[in-house]
Design an enzyme around this catalytic site. Structure first.
Site, PDB file in Angstrom:
ATOM      1  N   CYS A   1       0.706  -1.006   0.024  1.00 14.88           N
ATOM      2  CA  CYS A   1       0.054  -0.057   0.048  1.00 14.88           C
ATOM      3  C   CYS A   1       1.012   1.221   0.087  1.00 14.88           C
ATOM      4  O   CYS A   1       1.477   1.597   1.018  1.00 14.88           O
ATOM      5  CB  CYS A   1      -0.692   0.092   1.154  1.00 14.88           C
TER       6      CYS A   1
ATOM      7  N   CYS B   1      -0.557   4.197   2.163  1.00 14.48           N
ATOM      8  CA  CYS B   1      -0.375   3.886   3.513  1.00 14.48           C
ATOM      9  C   CYS B   1       1.470   4.237   4.141  1.00 14.48           C
ATOM     10  O   CYS B   1       1.443   4.631   5.066  1.00 14.48           O
ATOM     11  CB  CYS B   1      -0.639   2.368   4.111  1.00 14.48           C
ATOM     12  N   ASP B   2       2.196   3.681   3.167  1.00  9.45           N
ATOM     13  CA  ASP B   2       3.471   3.690   3.668  1.00  9.45           C
ATOM     14  C   ASP B   2       4.552   4.375   2.961  1.00  9.45           C
ATOM     15  O   ASP B   2       5.742   4.185   3.246  1.00  9.45           O
ATOM     16  CB  ASP B   2       3.894   2.121   3.692  1.00  9.45           C
TER      17      ASP B   2
END
Length: 322
Positions: free
Chosen positions: A135, A138-139
């Protein structure tokens, strides 16, 4: 066989939020954790894009907070996996690995699972914070100033590669063929970005790591390079990178409902536009199991709220809410 007004299948942000709203509506929901209690966030390290945590929060910790919150309002959580769901009978019948249950309304929050490359180490490193992720949204922030790689050739892979150029110094886009499957518009956007470097006709054989020591004195494995195999001549090479994003797709966890609920061509459950209602009255779907567009914790939580409210209103209409 115990009966419940509302049963929630799954415990990611969608499932927990559905349980929270259902419990506060005095529906005493029963939640089944399934094979991955807490969902995909339990394999995510730092979460910095969920509102309310200005310093960020660890994925497992966020799920623990949600779990304790729903328990506070009277939700019952069982560490069981639903093996069979009969959505044709009334009330609905659910068979788990331990018991059987009936329910007036069912909220499906079984989520989706990232597809990994089948080499094992990529999935392991994603759970340990070793520099592998599925992701970018997300990261991506954690790879600021680093050289990284994205594996995949579809729209998702190209979109994530473009997004990651906001942080990384260079993004290697690895694909097993000599052309991408992504739309022409996405490809044009990517190839105009000087940070994106296509790596054609390559597959990842292995993720090579080195040992690092944390400030707490713990030793962790971090990615240092990828071992690549050429799909044309079979040659093997190494590509030094500090991060790897696997973008070869997600698989919705919907096998349990095949033949009972409509799905799109990739297996995601279909719901009525602007709601969580499925084609079967009393059955609702929320989170990544029905969302192949956003796939974020906050959107999953929002749809969990929708599912609980939809279920509450439907039960009231049927005279089953009391």
């Amino acid at each position: 066989m115990s009966h419940h007004k509302v049963v929630v299948i799954g415990t990611g942000p969608a499932g927990y939020t559905a349980a929270l709203y259902a419990s506060r509506a005095n529906l005493a929901p029963l939640v089944f954790e399934g094979v991955q209690p807490g969902g995909q966030l339990t394999i995510t390290t730092e979460v910095e894009n969920f509102p309310g945590f200005r310093q960020g929060i660890q994925g497992p910790a966020l799920m623990d907070e949600m779990r304790e919150q729903v328990l506070r309002f009277g939700t019952t959580i069982k560490s069981e996996t639903v093996l069979k769901a009969d959505l044709q009978s009334r009330p609905f019948r659910l068979t788990t690995d331990k018991d059987e249950y009936t329910a007036d309304a069912v909220v499906i929050a079984t989520g989706a699972s990232a597809k990994w490359m089948g080499i094992g180490k990529d999935e392991v490193l994603s759970r340990s914070g070793g520099g592998v992720s599925a992701c970018a949204t997300c990261d991506g922030f954690f790879f600021r100033g680093k050289e990284i790689a994205v594996v995949g050739g579809g729209d998702t892979a190209v979109e994530e590669a473009v997004f990651l150029t906001k942080f990384a110094t260079k993004v290697h886009l690895i694909h097993r063929r000599d052309k991408l499957r992504a739309s022409k518009a996405m490809q044009e956007r990517a190839f105009k970005n000087e940070k994106i470097h296509p790596v054609w006709n390559k597959v990842v054989l292995d993720v090579l790591t080195s040992t690092h020591e944390t400030p707490m004195g713990e030793k962790v494995e971090k990615i240092r390079a990828l071992q690549l195999k050429d799909t044309v001549d079979g040659s093997v090479s190494e590509l030094p990178v500090e991060g790897l994003f696997v973008a070869i797709g997600h698989q919705p966890n919907t096998a349990l409902f095949e033949g009972q609920l409509p799905m799109d061509e990739t297996g995601y459950l279909q719901v009525e536009k602007g709601s969580s209602r499925t084609s079967i009255p009393g059955v609702f779907a929320c989170g990544d199991v029905q969302d192949h567009t956003y796939r974020q914790a906050i959107t999953a939580a929002g749809s969990g709220c929708m599912a609980a409210i939809d279920a509450e209103r439907w039960l009231a209409e049927q005279g089953l809410a009391e």
